[in-house]
Design an enzyme around this catalytic site. Structure first.
Site, short mmCIF file in Angstrom:
data_model
loop_
_atom_site.label_atom_id
_atom_site.label_comp_id
_atom_site.label_asym_id
_atom_site.label_seq_id
_atom_site.Cartn_x
_atom_site.Cartn_y
_atom_site.Cartn_z
N LYS A 86 0.83 -1.22 0.00
CA LYS A 86 0.00 0.00 0.00
C LYS A 86 0.86 1.26 0.00
O LYS A 86 0.34 2.36 0.05
CB LYS A 86 -0.91 0.01 1.23
CG LYS A 86 -1.94 -1.11 1.25
CD LYS A 86 -2.80 -0.99 2.49
CE LYS A 86 -3.59 -2.25 2.79
NZ LYS A 86 -4.67 -2.52 1.86
N CYS A 146 -13.87 -5.15 3.83
CA CYS A 146 -13.41 -6.00 4.94
C CYS A 146 -13.70 -5.36 6.29
O CYS A 146 -12.89 -5.43 7.22
CB CYS A 146 -11.92 -6.33 4.81
SG CYS A 146 -11.50 -7.16 3.31
N1 C6P Z 1 -7.25 -3.04 3.31
C1 C6P Z 1 -8.63 -2.17 1.52
O1 C6P Z 1 -9.06 -2.16 0.37
P1 C6P Z 1 -3.25 -6.86 3.95
O2 C6P Z 1 -4.32 -7.42 3.09
O3 C6P Z 1 -2.82 -7.82 5.01
O4 C6P Z 1 -2.12 -6.23 3.20
O5 C6P Z 1 -3.92 -5.62 4.72
C2 C6P Z 1 -5.01 -5.84 5.56
C3 C6P Z 1 -5.50 -4.56 6.13
C4 C6P Z 1 -5.41 -4.36 7.49
N2 C6P Z 1 -5.78 -3.21 8.06
C5 C6P Z 1 -6.26 -2.19 7.34
C6 C6P Z 1 -6.63 -0.92 8.02
C7 C6P Z 1 -6.37 -2.34 5.96
O6 C6P Z 1 -6.84 -1.32 5.23
C8 C6P Z 1 -6.01 -3.55 5.34
C9 C6P Z 1 -6.20 -3.76 3.86
C10 C6P Z 1 -7.51 -3.11 1.89
O7 C6P Z 1 -9.06 -1.41 2.38
C11 C6P Z 1 -7.77 -4.50 1.38
S1 C6P Z 1 -9.13 -5.27 2.21
#
Ligand code: C6P
Length: 429
Positions: free
Chosen positions: A243, A383
């Site tokens: 990100k 999510c």
């Molecule tokens: N949010 C969104 O579209 P990962 O998938 O492990 O790299 O990140 C998970 C995650 C955890 N905490 C927060 C606050 C997040 O925003 C995210 C990832 C993405 O909002 C994909 S669901």
């Protein structure tokens, strides 16, 4: 539908974006030159994952073309170069979030794995039947599910800090939210669904007063604003490289060194041991105790290149840029009377995220029309199903900004939103 013409809105609201030379930045991102359905790509799904600059892509290519080797074990030149680059990336990460030393930095696959590492290791050893885990209604599933599993296994209780009407954390009577049973507070720094910035420093101070520790989910803050884990005084801090201009497949767990020392390993295998017999084993020093097996060498090095890139821009400038884009977008979208905007009203209280809905349209339908105009947003529950339930919606449309986004792209978004309204109005007539 009362949308002003995009250009009229632009004239009324235009304000030069300070802080970043966006035209120059855009040249570094090859993907931004592409078209989608014959329209220039307007990429506004940065909270899901960011695009990658040439500098990061080239760092990956350089590793594979020039010094691809396994690390920490090879005695040849390539292995030494790869090890040095991997460990240098760890040092860059530590400096980027002002961790006291590189040894506080554990590489994982992503934020999700970093949080699971904490629940499996620290959590299993420190949470029992009389314990409580405190989370908030703004958490991503990644900071809910691992704690649900842990508390169910241990018979511990799980509580949540709720929301005010402004969709910020309800911290009235903060001192009553925690007590001696509270073992840990898990809180997101910035909500991925609403953009709300949480007062993590204040929360950490209150948790520590109650003898609890604090895990901050920094997935949506580290890419977008200066972060100082020591000033925040958190105990764990988790984020994802993908990100923040880095490759997918690399996450980071920062932990206070004494916690890492006392924690049991997460996964077992090569690299994480010192001495192995047929019966048992002793563990490697931290942080390698937590990095079993061959790690994601190339992508860790790529994350180091992403951090170099962000440091060159300056994280203060990144934040200023995003606030200006967000403020402009909020003002433009607010001119569209029918659109409901979620999250804090002031761009100073939110990251570069705007969630919104047309009351009578499904966010997926809005997202699909926007896509046909080249505008990539996310639509759905992000999510955050419990949060969506609090808001009384099944999902939202979400635009999220980054260093390469422009005011003109906000205009394209607003125009495409108007087209979506018109398309579905015609559909129902
Ligand atoms: N949010 C969104 O579209 P990962 O998938 O492990 O790299 O990140 C998970 C995650 C955890 N905490 C927060 C606050 C997040 O925003 C995210 C990832 C993405 O909002 C994909 S669901």
């Amino acid at each position: 539908m009362t949308e002003a013409s995009p250009m009229a809105g632009r004239d009324a609201l235009e304000k030069p974006v300070k802080g970043l030379d966006v035209a120059r930045i855009r040249e570094d991102f090859p993907i931004l030159a592409r078209e989608v359905y014959g329209k220039p790509l307007v990429y506004l799904d940065n909270a899901a994952t960011s695009q990658k600059p040439r500098q990061v892509i080239e760092a990956l290519v350089r590793y594979y073309e020039h010094y691809n080797a396994n690390i920490h074990r090879a005695i040849h030149c390539l292995g030494e170069e790869a090890t040095a680059a991997y460990e240098e990336a760890r040092a860059k990460v530590a400096r980027f979030i002002n961790a006291p030393s590189p040894e506080c930095i554990v590489f994982t696959r992503n934020t999700t794995e970093a949080i699971n590492l904490v629940t499996y290791t620290w959590g299993r050893a420190n949470v029992g039947p009389d314990s409580e885990v405190l989370l908030t209604h703004l958490e991503h599933h990644s900071n809910i599910i691992p704690w649900q599993r842990l508390t169910a296994e241990k018979g511990a209780s799980l509580r949540y800090i709720g929301l005010t009407e402004q969709q910020t954390l309800d911290l009235d009577g903060l001192e009553n939210l925690m007590d001696a049973r509270t073992r840990i507070l898990g809180v997101t720094h910035v909500s991925n669904a609403l953009g709300t910035i949480n007062p993590v420093q204040k929360l950490a101070a209150e948790a520590h007063r109650n003898g609890a520790i604090v895990l901050v989910d920094g997935a949506q803050s580290v890419p977008h604003m200066p972060v100082d884990v020591q000033a925040m005084d958190c105990d764990f801090f988790a984020f994802s490289g993908h990100k923040m201009l880095g490759p997918t497949g690399v996450g980071v767990l920062y932990a206070r060194p004494e916690l890492l020392e006392e924690m049991e390993p997460f996964l077992g295998g090569g690299e994480m041991i010192k001495r192995v017999t047929l019966e048992d084993a002793t563990w490697n020093d931290v942080p390698w105790k937590f990095e079993a097996g061959t790690p994601n060498i190339a992508d860790v090095i790529g994350l180091g290149a992403a951090i170099d890139y962000l440091n060159d821009l300056g994280m203060e400038n990144v934040r200023v840029h995003e606030m200006e884009i967000t403020e402009y977008a909020l003002r433009r979208i607010r001119q569209m009377e029918e659109v409901i905007i979620y999250g804090p009203p002031d761009s100073a209280d939110r990251g570069g995220v705007i969630s919104f809905n047309y009351p009578d349209l499904h966010p997926h339908d809005v997202g699909t029309v926007l896509d046909r105009h080249g505008v990539a947003i996310r639509a759905g529950h992000h999510c955050n199903q419990p949060l969506m339930r609090c808001l009384g919606v099944s999902g939202t449309a979400r635009a999220s900004f980054y260093v390469y986004n422009t005011l003109e792209e906000v205009d394209v978004l607003v125009d495409a939103l108007g087209q979506a309204r018109a398309f579905f109005s015609n559909d129902t007539n």
